[in-house]
Design a protein around this motif. Structure first.
Motif, PDB file in Angstrom:
ATOM      1  N   LYS A 140       0.830  -1.213   0.000  1.00 56.18           N
ATOM      2  CA  LYS A 140       0.000   0.000   0.000  1.00 56.18           C
ATOM      3  C   LYS A 140       0.865   1.264   0.000  1.00 56.18           C
ATOM      4  O   LYS A 140       0.502   2.287  -0.583  1.00 56.18           O
ATOM      5  CB  LYS A 140      -0.922  -0.010   1.223  1.00 56.18           C
ATOM      6  N   ASN A 141       2.018   1.171   0.689  1.00 57.80           N
ATOM      7  CA  ASN A 141       2.889   2.340   0.814  1.00 57.80           C
ATOM      8  C   ASN A 141       4.044   2.350  -0.189  1.00 57.80           C
ATOM      9  O   ASN A 141       4.921   3.218  -0.127  1.00 57.80           O
ATOM     10  CB  ASN A 141       3.444   2.423   2.244  1.00 57.80           C
ATOM     11  N   ASN A 142       4.030   1.371  -1.120  1.00 62.34           N
ATOM     12  CA  ASN A 142       5.039   1.301  -2.189  1.00 62.34           C
ATOM     13  C   ASN A 142       6.477   1.192  -1.649  1.00 62.34           C
ATOM     14  O   ASN A 142       7.392   1.847  -2.145  1.00 62.34           O
ATOM     15  CB  ASN A 142       4.927   2.519  -3.122  1.00 62.34           C
ATOM     16  N   VAL A 143       6.656   0.381  -0.604  1.00 64.52           N
ATOM     17  CA  VAL A 143       7.997   0.204  -0.038  1.00 64.52           C
ATOM     18  C   VAL A 143       8.393  -1.278  -0.042  1.00 64.52           C
ATOM     19  O   VAL A 143       7.529  -2.171  -0.045  1.00 64.52           O
ATOM     20  CB  VAL A 143       8.106   0.752   1.404  1.00 64.52           C
ATOM     21  N   LEU A 144       9.705  -1.520  -0.063  1.00 58.44           N
ATOM     22  CA  LEU A 144      10.266  -2.859  -0.004  1.00 58.44           C
ATOM     23  C   LEU A 144      11.211  -2.949   1.189  1.00 58.44           C
ATOM     24  O   LEU A 144      11.724  -1.926   1.665  1.00 58.44           O
ATOM     25  CB  LEU A 144      11.035  -3.163  -1.299  1.00 58.44           C
ATOM     26  N   LEU A 145      11.448  -4.163   1.648  1.00 58.75           N
ATOM     27  CA  LEU A 145      12.338  -4.396   2.779  1.00 58.75           C
ATOM     28  C   LEU A 145      13.787  -4.415   2.291  1.00 58.75           C
ATOM     29  O   LEU A 145      14.091  -5.046   1.286  1.00 58.75           O
ATOM     30  CB  LEU A 145      11.985  -5.738   3.428  1.00 58.75           C
ATOM     31  N   GLN A 146      14.673  -3.703   2.985  1.00 60.48           N
ATOM     32  CA  GLN A 146      16.086  -3.729   2.619  1.00 60.48           C
ATOM     33  C   GLN A 146      16.635  -5.144   2.747  1.00 60.48           C
ATOM     34  O   GLN A 146      16.215  -5.916   3.619  1.00 60.48           O
ATOM     35  CB  GLN A 146      16.892  -2.766   3.504  1.00 60.48           C
ATOM     36  N   GLY A 147      17.596  -5.477   1.894  1.00 65.62           N
ATOM     37  CA  GLY A 147      18.132  -6.829   1.811  1.00 65.62           C
ATOM     38  C   GLY A 147      18.606  -7.413   3.130  1.00 65.62           C
ATOM     39  O   GLY A 147      18.430  -8.601   3.399  1.00 65.62           O
ATOM     40  N   PHE A 148      19.190  -6.585   3.986  1.00 64.14           N
ATOM     41  CA  PHE A 148      19.707  -7.036   5.279  1.00 64.14           C
ATOM     42  C   PHE A 148      18.609  -7.665   6.142  1.00 64.14           C
ATOM     43  O   PHE A 148      18.864  -8.532   6.963  1.00 64.14           O
ATOM     44  CB  PHE A 148      20.346  -5.849   6.012  1.00 64.14           C
ATOM     45  N   TYR A 149      17.372  -7.206   5.952  1.00 60.76           N
ATOM     46  CA  TYR A 149      16.257  -7.657   6.795  1.00 60.76           C
ATOM     47  C   TYR A 149      15.401  -8.726   6.118  1.00 60.76           C
ATOM     48  O   TYR A 149      14.375  -9.139   6.660  1.00 60.76           O
ATOM     49  CB  TYR A 149      15.362  -6.464   7.163  1.00 60.76           C
ATOM     50  N   GLU A 150      15.815  -9.166   4.931  1.00 66.26           N
ATOM     51  CA  GLU A 150      15.019 -10.157   4.205  1.00 66.26           C
ATOM     52  C   GLU A 150      14.840 -11.418   5.038  1.00 66.26           C
ATOM     53  O   GLU A 150      15.698 -11.795   5.821  1.00 66.26           O
ATOM     54  CB  GLU A 150      15.690 -10.507   2.861  1.00 66.26           C
ATOM     55  N   ASN A 151      13.718 -12.058   4.842  1.00 65.72           N
ATOM     56  CA  ASN A 151      13.336 -13.289   5.556  1.00 65.72           C
ATOM     57  C   ASN A 151      12.977 -13.058   7.028  1.00 65.72           C
ATOM     58  O   ASN A 151      12.751 -14.006   7.761  1.00 65.72           O
ATOM     59  CB  ASN A 151      14.444 -14.366   5.467  1.00 65.72           C
TER      60      ASN A 151
END
Length: 198
Positions: A140-151
């Motif tokens: 909804k906010n057009n954001v993605l999680l930075q790679g360091f925090y994936e999973n």
């Protein structure tokens, strides 16, 4: 230097007496002879002296000192989202301690140990719930999680979570594309990105 000689007499089945450093400090006294243990057997003689700059009063509460509190505590309190590390007993001796741990991903605020003090427990800790990542809020906010925090789905209270805007999107308020958001008591305030140029 003036000093006071007390003979310890325990009226409770000759239990040992325990000196309390806090009580001694509040009465401005200290042991005349330094020693590691503050536990004394029935009949032991203990020499106290006044701290520098103080002298004994004629009528003094020290006549009642030291005492050995024997009031026991009931089972320790239960806490939300946490538990004791060992099964509770029905009764605990004065001076006993118990330890808590929180449920997975919950943040323990306060001391993990509490103590039985003259029939009352010291304050138990609080287990603060984690933040749970919401894919729908991110979309909804057009954001993605930075790679360091994936999973990662759960974040502890106080942790920072990194987000960045989707391609060709920029922060609605800041115009930037990278964000660090702190998890606060189970809540994450997601940054909002909008399509367009800076």
């Amino acid at each position: 230097m003036l000093f006071l000689l007390l003979q310890l007499i325990s009226l409770h089945f000759l239990e040992p007496c325990t000196l309390n450093v806090t009580d001694m400090n509040s009465n401005n006294i200290e042991l005349k002879w330094r020693q590691e243990e503050l536990i004394f057997l029935h009949g032991d003689l203990i020499e106290f002296e006044c701290k520098q700059g103080y002298s004994f009063l004629q009528t003094t509460i020290l006549l009642q000192y030291p005492k050995s509190p024997t009031e026991k505590c009931d089972s320790p309190p239960s806490i939300a989202n946490g538990a004791l590390t060992l099964p509770p007993l029905t009764q605990y001796d004065n001076g006993s301690s118990v330890q808590y741990s929180c449920s997975e991903y919950h943040f323990l605020q306060g001391s993990e140990k509490i103590y039985c003090s003259e029939g009352e427990w010291t304050s138990p800790p609080v287990c603060i719930e984690p933040c749970t990542l919401s894919k729908s809020e991110m979309e909804k906010n057009n954001v993605l999680l930075q790679g360091f925090y994936e999973n990662q789905i759960y974040f502890y209270h106080g942790d920072y979570v990194g987000f960045y805007c989707k391609q060709n999107h920029f922060g609605a308020e800041s115009g930037t594309t990278l964000f660090q958001v702190q998890c606060k008591r189970g809540q994450l305030l997601y940054p909002r990105c909008v399509a367009g140029e800076k």
